[in-house]
Write a protein that holds these residues in place. Sequence first.
Motif, PDB file in Angstrom:
ATOM      1  N   SER A   1       0.758  -1.190   0.059  1.00  0.00           N
ATOM      2  CA  SER A   1       0.088   0.080  -0.060  1.00  0.00           C
ATOM      3  C   SER A   1       0.890   1.262   0.015  1.00  0.00           C
ATOM      4  CB  SER A   1      -0.964  -0.005   1.227  1.00  0.00           C
ATOM      5  OG  SER A   1      -0.246  -0.024   2.328  1.00  0.00           O
ATOM      6  N   LYS A   2       0.182   2.456  -0.284  1.00  0.00           N
ATOM      7  CA  LYS A   2       1.063   3.597  -0.531  1.00  0.00           C
ATOM      8  C   LYS A   2       0.576   4.559   0.578  1.00  0.00           C
ATOM      9  CE  LYS A   2       2.709   2.394  -4.745  1.00  0.00           C
ATOM     10  NZ  LYS A   2       4.049   2.465  -5.020  1.00  0.00           N
ATOM     11  N   PHE A   3       1.379   5.773   0.540  1.00  0.00           N
ATOM     12  CA  PHE A   3       0.987   6.705   1.438  1.00  0.00           C
ATOM     13  C   PHE A   3       0.806   8.121   0.465  1.00  0.00           C
ATOM     14  CE2 PHE A   3       3.022   3.691   4.055  1.00  0.00           C
ATOM     15  CZ  PHE A   3       2.274   3.796   5.197  1.00  0.00           C
ATOM     16  N   THR A   4       0.167   9.064   0.869  1.00  0.00           N
ATOM     17  CA  THR A   4       0.332  10.345  -0.043  1.00  0.00           C
ATOM     18  C   THR A   4       0.035  11.628   0.817  1.00  0.00           C
ATOM     19  OG1 THR A   4      -0.923  11.383  -1.861  1.00  0.00           O
ATOM     20  CG2 THR A   4      -2.447  10.294  -0.271  1.00  0.00           C
ATOM     21  N   ILE A   5       0.479  12.459   0.452  1.00  0.00           N
ATOM     22  CA  ILE A   5       0.456  14.001   1.055  1.00  0.00           C
ATOM     23  C   ILE A   5       0.499  15.084  -0.007  1.00  0.00           C
ATOM     24  CG2 ILE A   5       3.107  14.052   1.094  1.00  0.00           C
ATOM     25  CD1 ILE A   5       2.724  15.237   4.137  1.00  0.00           C
ATOM     26  N   VAL A   6      -0.183  16.079   0.369  1.00  0.00           N
ATOM     27  CA  VAL A   6      -0.244  17.511  -0.364  1.00  0.00           C
ATOM     28  C   VAL A   6       1.006  18.322  -0.048  1.00  0.00           C
ATOM     29  CG1 VAL A   6      -1.447  19.275  -1.282  1.00  0.00           C
ATOM     30  CG2 VAL A   6      -2.401  17.191  -0.833  1.00  0.00           C
ATOM     31  N   ASP A   7       1.788  18.656  -0.926  1.00  0.00           N
ATOM     32  CA  ASP A   7       2.823  19.820  -0.587  1.00  0.00           C
ATOM     33  C   ASP A   7       2.048  21.280  -0.797  1.00  0.00           C
ATOM     34  OD1 ASP A   7       4.761  21.842  -0.447  1.00  0.00           O
ATOM     35  OD2 ASP A   7       6.244  20.848  -1.835  1.00  0.00           O
ATOM     36  N   GLN A   8       1.533  21.892   0.399  1.00  0.00           N
ATOM     37  CA  GLN A   8       0.566  22.898   0.480  1.00  0.00           C
ATOM     38  C   GLN A   8       1.486  24.227   0.054  1.00  0.00           C
ATOM     39  OE1 GLN A   8      -1.397  22.869   4.107  1.00  0.00           O
ATOM     40  NE2 GLN A   8      -3.287  21.649   3.068  1.00  0.00           N
ATOM     41  N   GLU A   9       2.852  24.097   0.017  1.00  0.00           N
ATOM     42  CA  GLU A   9       3.789  25.208  -0.481  1.00  0.00           C
ATOM     43  C   GLU A   9       3.383  25.681  -2.024  1.00  0.00           C
ATOM     44  OE1 GLU A   9       5.424  27.139   1.545  1.00  0.00           O
ATOM     45  OE2 GLU A   9       4.652  26.073   3.338  1.00  0.00           O
ATOM     46  N   THR A  10       3.175  24.443  -2.891  1.00  0.00           N
ATOM     47  CA  THR A  10       3.066  24.616  -3.994  1.00  0.00           C
ATOM     48  C   THR A  10       1.673  24.293  -4.672  1.00  0.00           C
ATOM     49  OG1 THR A  10       3.812  22.273  -4.354  1.00  0.00           O
ATOM     50  CG2 THR A  10       5.148  23.843  -4.576  1.00  0.00           C
ATOM     51  N   CYS A  11       0.779  23.661  -3.794  1.00  0.00           N
ATOM     52  CA  CYS A  11      -0.592  23.900  -4.288  1.00  0.00           C
ATOM     53  C   CYS A  11      -1.091  25.178  -4.493  1.00  0.00           C
ATOM     54  CB  CYS A  11      -1.548  23.073  -3.071  1.00  0.00           C
ATOM     55  SG  CYS A  11      -3.146  22.951  -3.468  1.00  0.00           S
ATOM     56  N   ILE A  12      -1.983  25.179  -5.683  1.00  0.00           N
ATOM     57  CA  ILE A  12      -2.478  26.501  -6.179  1.00  0.00           C
ATOM     58  C   ILE A  12      -4.038  26.518  -5.892  1.00  0.00           C
ATOM     59  CG2 ILE A  12      -0.736  27.024  -7.783  1.00  0.00           C
ATOM     60  CD1 ILE A  12      -2.269  26.147  -9.947  1.00  0.00           C
ATOM     61  N   ALA A  13      -4.568  25.431  -5.297  1.00  0.00           N
ATOM     62  CA  ALA A  13      -6.027  25.412  -4.974  1.00  0.00           C
ATOM     63  C   ALA A  13      -6.930  25.235  -6.053  1.00  0.00           C
ATOM     64  CB  ALA A  13      -6.358  26.771  -4.147  1.00  0.00           C
ATOM     65  N   CYS A  14      -6.285  24.606  -7.165  1.00  0.00           N
ATOM     66  CA  CYS A  14      -7.077  24.590  -8.405  1.00  0.00           C
ATOM     67  C   CYS A  14      -8.254  23.613  -8.089  1.00  0.00           C
ATOM     68  CB  CYS A  14      -6.063  23.924  -9.517  1.00  0.00           C
ATOM     69  SG  CYS A  14      -5.739  21.983  -9.370  1.00  0.00           S
ATOM     70  N   GLY A  15      -8.416  22.580  -7.361  1.00  0.00           N
ATOM     71  CA  GLY A  15      -9.380  21.862  -6.965  1.00  0.00           C
ATOM     72  C   GLY A  15      -9.480  20.445  -7.738  1.00  0.00           C
ATOM     73  N   ALA A  16      -8.702  20.062  -8.538  1.00  0.00           N
ATOM     74  CA  ALA A  16      -8.635  18.912  -9.326  1.00  0.00           C
ATOM     75  C   ALA A  16      -8.672  17.491  -8.643  1.00  0.00           C
ATOM     76  CB  ALA A  16      -7.663  18.969 -10.487  1.00  0.00           C
ATOM     77  N   CYS A  17      -7.920  17.615  -7.623  1.00  0.00           N
ATOM     78  CA  CYS A  17      -7.729  16.366  -6.742  1.00  0.00           C
ATOM     79  C   CYS A  17      -8.755  15.936  -6.023  1.00  0.00           C
ATOM     80  CB  CYS A  17      -6.541  16.407  -5.866  1.00  0.00           C
ATOM     81  SG  CYS A  17      -6.392  18.099  -4.493  1.00  0.00           S
ATOM     82  N   GLY A  18      -9.811  16.943  -5.412  1.00  0.00           N
ATOM     83  CA  GLY A  18     -10.828  16.606  -4.853  1.00  0.00           C
ATOM     84  C   GLY A  18     -11.884  15.965  -5.723  1.00  0.00           C
ATOM     85  N   LEU A  19     -11.804  16.483  -6.997  1.00  0.00           N
ATOM     86  CA  LEU A  19     -12.740  15.869  -7.963  1.00  0.00           C
ATOM     87  C   LEU A  19     -12.401  14.327  -8.519  1.00  0.00           C
ATOM     88  CD1 LEU A  19     -13.235  18.887 -10.250  1.00  0.00           C
ATOM     89  CD2 LEU A  19     -14.722  17.914  -8.890  1.00  0.00           C
ATOM     90  N   ASN A  20     -11.012  14.196  -8.457  1.00  0.00           N
ATOM     91  CA  ASN A  20     -10.527  12.846  -8.819  1.00  0.00           C
ATOM     92  C   ASN A  20     -10.547  12.051  -7.928  1.00  0.00           C
ATOM     93  OD1 ASN A  20      -9.735  13.137 -11.675  1.00  0.00           O
ATOM     94  ND2 ASN A  20      -8.041  14.489 -11.069  1.00  0.00           N
ATOM     95  N   ALA A  21     -10.442  12.350  -6.674  1.00  0.00           N
ATOM     96  CA  ALA A  21     -10.306  11.511  -5.405  1.00  0.00           C
ATOM     97  C   ALA A  21     -11.035  12.107  -4.373  1.00  0.00           C
ATOM     98  CB  ALA A  21      -8.921  11.213  -5.089  1.00  0.00           C
ATOM     99  N   PRO A  22     -12.543  12.212  -4.394  1.00  0.00           N
ATOM    100  CA  PRO A  22     -13.272  12.678  -3.462  1.00  0.00           C
ATOM    101  C   PRO A  22     -13.252  12.050  -2.038  1.00  0.00           C
ATOM    102  CG  PRO A  22     -14.699  11.642  -4.939  1.00  0.00           C
ATOM    103  CD  PRO A  22     -13.255  11.468  -5.505  1.00  0.00           C
ATOM    104  N   ASN A  23     -12.573  10.880  -1.946  1.00  0.00           N
ATOM    105  CA  ASN A  23     -12.560  10.336  -0.741  1.00  0.00           C
ATOM    106  C   ASN A  23     -11.166  10.345   0.096  1.00  0.00           C
ATOM    107  OD1 ASN A  23     -15.247   9.250  -0.713  1.00  0.00           O
ATOM    108  ND2 ASN A  23     -14.766   7.716  -1.973  1.00  0.00           N
ATOM    109  N   LEU A  24     -10.354  10.974  -0.675  1.00  0.00           N
ATOM    110  CA  LEU A  24      -9.079  11.336  -0.223  1.00  0.00           C
ATOM    111  C   LEU A  24      -8.718  12.897  -0.036  1.00  0.00           C
ATOM    112  CD1 LEU A  24      -6.803   8.987  -2.578  1.00  0.00           C
ATOM    113  CD2 LEU A  24      -7.137   8.721  -0.045  1.00  0.00           C
ATOM    114  N   PHE A  25      -8.897  13.786  -0.747  1.00  0.00           N
ATOM    115  CA  PHE A  25      -8.665  15.032  -0.637  1.00  0.00           C
ATOM    116  C   PHE A  25      -9.755  15.931  -0.266  1.00  0.00           C
ATOM    117  CE2 PHE A  25      -5.594  12.895  -3.314  1.00  0.00           C
ATOM    118  CZ  PHE A  25      -4.518  13.198  -2.843  1.00  0.00           C
TER     119      PHE A  25
END
Length: 81
Positions: A1-25
């Motif tokens: 299994s894997k681990f994931t994390i968001v680098d909030q220093e570079t995130c531009i709040a585009c909103g794509a990740c929550g659409l692609n993975a609504p149960n993760l982000f």
Amino acid sequence: SKFTIVDQETCIACGACGLNAPNLFDYNDEALAYVMWDNNQGTGRIPEHLQDDMMDAYEGCPTDSIKIADSPFDGDPLKFE
Ligand code: F3S
């Protein structure tokens, strides 16, 4: 299994990740993404059934802010870079 994390220093709040993975982000007050499972510490194993969504989010992030690894990030998105 894997681990994931968001680098909030570079995130531009585009909103794509929550659409692609609504149960993760989800998004904080500033609309920056974070991993819901472990409050963006990158310490929670992502369940098998969410790995496809995780990969979609990873590939769809325009700023490469979503990090994935085989080991826990311990809160540091750049731990393995
Ligand atoms: Fe941010 Fe990338 Fe998601 S820019 S909102 S982490 S798709």
